[in-house]
Each structure stands twice: as C-alpha cells, then as structure tokens.
Enzyme design. Structure first.
Site, PDB file in Angstrom:
ATOM      1  CG  ASP A  73     -28.775  26.273 -30.683  1.00 49.34           C
ATOM      2  OD1 ASP A  73     -28.010  26.224 -31.663  1.00 49.34           O
ATOM      3  OD2 ASP A  73     -28.585  25.610 -29.648  1.00 49.34           O
ATOM      4  CG  ASP A  75     -24.435  29.427 -31.584  1.00 46.76           C
ATOM      5  OD1 ASP A  75     -25.015  29.749 -30.544  1.00 46.76           O
ATOM      6  OD2 ASP A  75     -24.152  28.247 -31.882  1.00 46.76           O
ATOM      7  CG  ASP A 153     -15.887  21.852 -33.537  1.00 47.03           C
ATOM      8  OD1 ASP A 153     -16.346  22.639 -34.393  1.00 47.03           O
ATOM      9  OD2 ASP A 153     -16.620  21.240 -32.742  1.00 47.03           O
TER      10      ASP A 153
HETATM   11  P1  ATP Z   1     -25.547  22.058 -32.371  1.00 48.02           P
HETATM   12  O1  ATP Z   1     -25.940  23.395 -31.776  1.00 48.02           O
HETATM   13  O2  ATP Z   1     -26.353  21.623 -33.518  1.00 48.02           O
HETATM   14  O3  ATP Z   1     -25.403  21.031 -31.325  1.00 48.02           O
HETATM   15  P2  ATP Z   1     -23.113  23.405 -32.947  1.00 48.02           P
HETATM   16  O4  ATP Z   1     -21.993  23.094 -33.886  1.00 48.02           O
HETATM   17  O5  ATP Z   1     -23.845  24.679 -33.182  1.00 48.02           O
HETATM   18  O6  ATP Z   1     -24.069  22.188 -32.981  1.00 48.02           O
HETATM   19  P3  ATP Z   1     -22.538  24.498 -30.399  1.00 48.02           P
HETATM   20  O7  ATP Z   1     -22.118  23.806 -29.143  1.00 48.02           O
HETATM   21  O8  ATP Z   1     -23.797  25.264 -30.432  1.00 48.02           O
HETATM   22  O9  ATP Z   1     -22.540  23.370 -31.502  1.00 48.02           O
HETATM   23  O10 ATP Z   1     -21.323  25.422 -30.821  1.00 48.02           O
HETATM   24  C1  ATP Z   1     -21.413  26.443 -31.784  1.00 48.02           C
HETATM   25  C2  ATP Z   1     -20.106  26.520 -32.572  1.00 48.02           C
HETATM   26  O11 ATP Z   1     -19.030  26.800 -31.673  1.00 48.02           O
HETATM   27  C3  ATP Z   1     -19.701  25.230 -33.252  1.00 48.02           C
HETATM   28  O12 ATP Z   1     -20.314  25.083 -34.499  1.00 48.02           O
HETATM   29  C4  ATP Z   1     -18.209  25.409 -33.386  1.00 48.02           C
HETATM   30  O13 ATP Z   1     -17.872  26.280 -34.422  1.00 48.02           O
HETATM   31  C5  ATP Z   1     -17.861  26.092 -32.070  1.00 48.02           C
HETATM   32  N1  ATP Z   1     -17.555  25.103 -31.024  1.00 48.02           N
HETATM   33  C6  ATP Z   1     -18.405  24.579 -30.092  1.00 48.02           C
HETATM   34  N2  ATP Z   1     -17.772  23.719 -29.308  1.00 48.02           N
HETATM   35  C7  ATP Z   1     -16.500  23.692 -29.715  1.00 48.02           C
HETATM   36  C8  ATP Z   1     -15.336  22.992 -29.273  1.00 48.02           C
HETATM   37  N3  ATP Z   1     -15.407  22.146 -28.267  1.00 48.02           N
HETATM   38  N4  ATP Z   1     -14.185  23.215 -29.946  1.00 48.02           N
HETATM   39  C9  ATP Z   1     -14.125  24.102 -30.964  1.00 48.02           C
HETATM   40  N5  ATP Z   1     -15.180  24.768 -31.424  1.00 48.02           N
HETATM   41  C10 ATP Z   1     -16.351  24.578 -30.802  1.00 48.02           C
HETATM   42 MG    MG Z   2     -25.427  25.515 -31.897  1.00 51.02          MG
END
Ligand code: ATP
Ligand code: MG
Length: 451
Positions: A73, A75, A153
């Site tokens: 997805d 963001d 993170d």
């Molecule tokens: P994926 O969508 O592939 O599972 P992602 O890294 O994009 O991985 P998301 O949950 O979509 O995970 O979150 C988007 C972004 O928001 C992350 O890449 C990170 O930068 C930030 N993020 C998400 N969750 C956290 C958290 N618990 N603590 C700090 N930053 C976070």
């Molecule tokens: Mg994501």
C-alpha cells in the site's frame, strides 16, 4: 482568521527540536521510478503538490520500492492539514482517533495521507501524551517533515520520496541501511521499544519479510524487551498478528518470534506444545504452505493458521478431559472452549474467526465417521476444504491419521459409484454403538477423539 492561523502554527506546529540537515538523493542516484508507483498514489501526490503543499511518499512503500519489491500500500505525508486534504479530494474521508488521517478512496485502493506529525517529546501536553511506562498514548500534533521523521520507527521506514523533484530525502541514514540491508531503530532503541512495544513485532516482521539483519544495538535491546508486549492492547496485538500472517515469509518470521521470545506473548499455549516434534512439524508445514500460497498470489485464511497454531493445545486439552472420563466429542468441545478462552485473553480474535477455528477442529472429529450418508454431508460443509487441509497437515506431521487422510482424498476425488464402493470397502472401522445408555457407564477408555 488570524487567530486561527496563529493557533495552527503555535500549537499544532511546535518548533522542531532537531535541526539536522537531510541528505537529498537526486533521481539519478536512486532506483525509484514513477512507473513502479501506483497511478492513484501519483494522482494524490501531484494534486497536493499542485495545491502548493509538500507531498511525499513515505514509509513501507519507499522502503519496498528501494528493495525492488512491489509495495502493498502507499502512504503519503504532507504539510496539508487533514481538513485541507479532505477539501482537495472529493473521494476522501477523515478517519482515526489516535491519528487523524485522510483516506483517499479509488475503488479498492485506498491511499493514506497523513499530515506531518511531531514526536511526542516536543508536543504540548494537550496533544501528545505518554503513560507512566513511557508508552505513547496519543500522538496527534502536527509538525513539519523534520519533526515527522524522528517519530518513525526504523531508518529504512523514514525515507521520503519527494514528488516535487523525484528525490529521496534522508534524515536518518536510511538509504545506507537499505544498501547494507540493516534494520536500525531511529534514536535510542530501548526507549523507542518502551514507547511502543509493537515495534518489537514490526522488527520481526520486517526482518523476516525482507531477509535483512538487525543492527547490533537494536538487536541487543530487542532481545530483552519481550515482556513489554503484555502492555499492548489485545486488539492491537491481534492486528499485528494478522499483518504477520500476510507477509509471505511466515516461517522465517515465526522463527524470529520464537528466537526473541515474542511468541509466548502471542500464543503461549502453542509455545508449551512446541517441544512435541509433531506440533512443531505441523506448524512449520502450515506456515511454509501459507508462504507458498502468498507467492502464488492466493488468499490466506487467518482462521486456518490460527487453527493450525492452536490444534496441538486443543488436542492436548481434549486428551486431558478424556482422561477425566468425558466422551470424546464432549472432551473436544470443552477443550475448544478452554483453549480459545485462554487464547483470546492474549489476542482479541473476533468471534467470526473463533467460530471458524471451532468448525475446523470439530470437523477433525467428524472425519472419523466414514459411513452412511455422513461423508456426503461433510463434503458439503463450507469449511470442508480447509478442514481437510488441516487433516493432511496432521498426517504429514506424524499424527496417526494418514489412512484417514488418504480415504478423504480418495472420497472427494471419486465419482458417485466409486464413493459408494469406498464407503463399503475401505472406510476406516465404524465406531461401535453404545451397548448401554450413557448414564450407566462409569469408566470409559480414554482414547483421543481423532485417532
Ligand atoms: P507495511 O505497510 O509493509 O506493513 P509499513 O512500514 O508501511 O509496512 P505501516 O503500518 O503502513 O507499516 O506504517 C507506515 C509507516 O509509519 C512506517 O513505515 C513507519 O515509518 C511509521 N510507523 C508505523 N507504525 C509505527 C510505529 N509503531 N512506530 C513508529 N513508526 C511507525
Ligand atoms: Mg504501509
């Protein structure tokens, strides 16, 4: 209006506490091509940019693109406030209490647009809040890109693809970590895991999925933090577990969860059974079959995986109840109740899924009834296929059900004439009828319900 403007810039956009110059990686020096980015995400980026706002892809999508993987997805981070985003896109809605976000809806695809947020330390008390354990409870204070980056993170999750000039903005050394395939926490790992222990599970997920290493400092603190998971809400733990199930590197991730002792926070009853080779084998088979399904672009049933994770605890508990002289079916029903109740104290598994888990396990019992019209009814059951897959896994894992699994393989593949023949000739022995009413039976032989 002026009052509103001042409020916005004094309260909602607090002065950033870090002034670090980012590295700007120009288009010619990175591999992200617009051809690989979703058209809808590009549309949103361009419209924000056209309206004079900053617009960046950020997080997992930038990370995945740089690793040459297709993002699941997209963001977007921007300096437009949620209401401003809402006004720009008719197809948008504002969601979230914890974080206020705009969802731009394009049919099945949803592009998430978040206003830059600041780290809670620099936020005013009214907006950012921490619990006494140092966990962030609320984090909804707007900032700029320099604020936004430090609350993320891992360094590989904190790269911003700028639609204005197609460059990648890197404040934390994320690009170097992408190149060396390293997961590194931004800031002090111990403090950051305390702030939000879900980051522990995220770490395991990214390492498993991307096949990367963890930096020594991040790993050292992660090793000692599994106890923090008890402070995470059961609903959030369940959401994270679902994400683990859908990454396509489940077996590798599972091993990491075990290694770092996170598994006992998620599935304590399963951990207790893993000393049994059959239990481990069943799980490993289920997880690698799931990885293969994801590779083949097929759907994954979380309820099936949960049933596989809970099967041995359920079996063990059934045997215990049978040893207390309960009839096999009653013992199974009680075991299901017992194990599912304990499990939902860890993870908020919704009722629709616990119902499916029950059905899959009860069908394991009914599979023994290969006579009369029963097998036809079992074949019609909406969960037959998944329950049959579980039966086959049990047989591969070394439970004494291989003859039964073979019979059901043959039966479902046969035509009507062959089925009747199978029922007459090769059906495993029909259980004996009770010779006396149950109330007269004092002691019964404790046999497993499924063998
Ligand atoms: P994926 O969508 O592939 O599972 P992602 O890294 O994009 O991985 P998301 O949950 O979509 O995970 O979150 C988007 C972004 O928001 C992350 O890449 C990170 O930068 C930030 N993020 C998400 N969750 C956290 C958290 N618990 N603590 C700090 N930053 C976070
Ligand atoms: Mg994501």
């Amino acid at each position: 209006m002026l009052k509103g403007f001042l409020k916005r810039f004094s309260e909602e956009r607090p002065v950033t506490h870090k002034k670090i110059k980012p590295t700007i990686i120009p288009r010619s020096e990175h591999s992200i091509s617009r051809n690989d980015i979703s058209r809808n995400a590009l549309k949103v980026l361009y419209r924000l940019d056209g309206a004079g706002f900053g617009a960046y892809l950020v997080g997992g999508c930038v990370r995945d693109l740089l690793f040459g993987r297709r993002p699941k997805d997209y963001d977007i981070a921007t300096n437009a406030l949620p209401e401003e985003v809402r006004k720009l896109f008719k197809n948008s809605r504002l969601i979230g209490k914890r974080f206020r976000l705009a969802h731009i809806v394009f049919g099945k695809e949803i592009i998430e647009v978040a206003t830059f947020r600041t780290h809670h330390e620099s936020a005013s008390e009214a907006h950012g809040k921490s619990s006494h354990q140092g966990m962030i409870m609320r984090d909804n204070v707007y900032g700029d890109i320099e604020d936004d980056v430090w609350r993320r993170d891992f360094t590989i999750n904190a790269l911003y693809y700028n639609i204005a000039d197609f460059s990648v903005v890197d404040y934390t050394g994320g690009m170097a970590d992408i190149k060396s395939k390293t997961l590194r926490m931004i800031g002090n790992p111990e403090q950051r895991f305390h702030e939000d222990p879900v980051r522990l599970l995220r770490a395991a997920r990214f390492v498993g999925k991307l096949q990367i290493q963890i930096s020594p400092e991040t790993e050292q603190s992660l090793m000692q933090m599994s106890h923090l998971l008890q402070h995470v809400s059961h609903a959030r733990l369940f959401q994270e577990t679902l994400k683990l199930f859908q990454e396509g590197a489940l077996l590798a991730t599972f091993k990491l969860l075990e290694k770092y002792n996170f598994l006992s926070a998620l599935f304590p009853q399963t951990v207790d059974c893993l000393t049994q080779p059959e239990a481990r084998k069943l799980l490993e088979e289920a997880l690698s079959a799931t990885d293969q399904r994801i590779l083949d672009g097929k759907s994954v049933s979380p309820a099936f995986l949960l049933a596989a994770l809970l099967w041995f605890p359920i079996l063990k508990q059934t045997q215990r109840f049978q040893a207390e002289n309960l009839p096999p079916y009653v013992a199974l029903e009680r075991a299901l109740q017992h194990v599912i109740k304990l499990q939902t104290q860890q993870l908020a598994i919704p009722r629709i899924m616990t119902t499916t888990i029950r059905e899959l396990c009860v069908l394991q019992y009914h599979f023994n009834h290969c006579y009369g019209s029963k097998p036809y009814r079992i074949l019609e059951h909406p969960r037959f296929r998944a329950a049959y897959d579980l039966l086959v896994l049990r047989s591969i894992a070394g439970e004494p059900v291989s003859e039964l699994a073979k019979w059901w393989t043959d039966f479902q593949e046969a035509d009507h004439v062959q089925r009747e023949k199978l029922l007459k000739t090769t059906a495993p022995a029909r259980p004996k009828k009770r010779s006396r009413p149950r109330r007269f039976i004092k002691k019964r032989n404790p046999a497993t319900p499924t063998a």
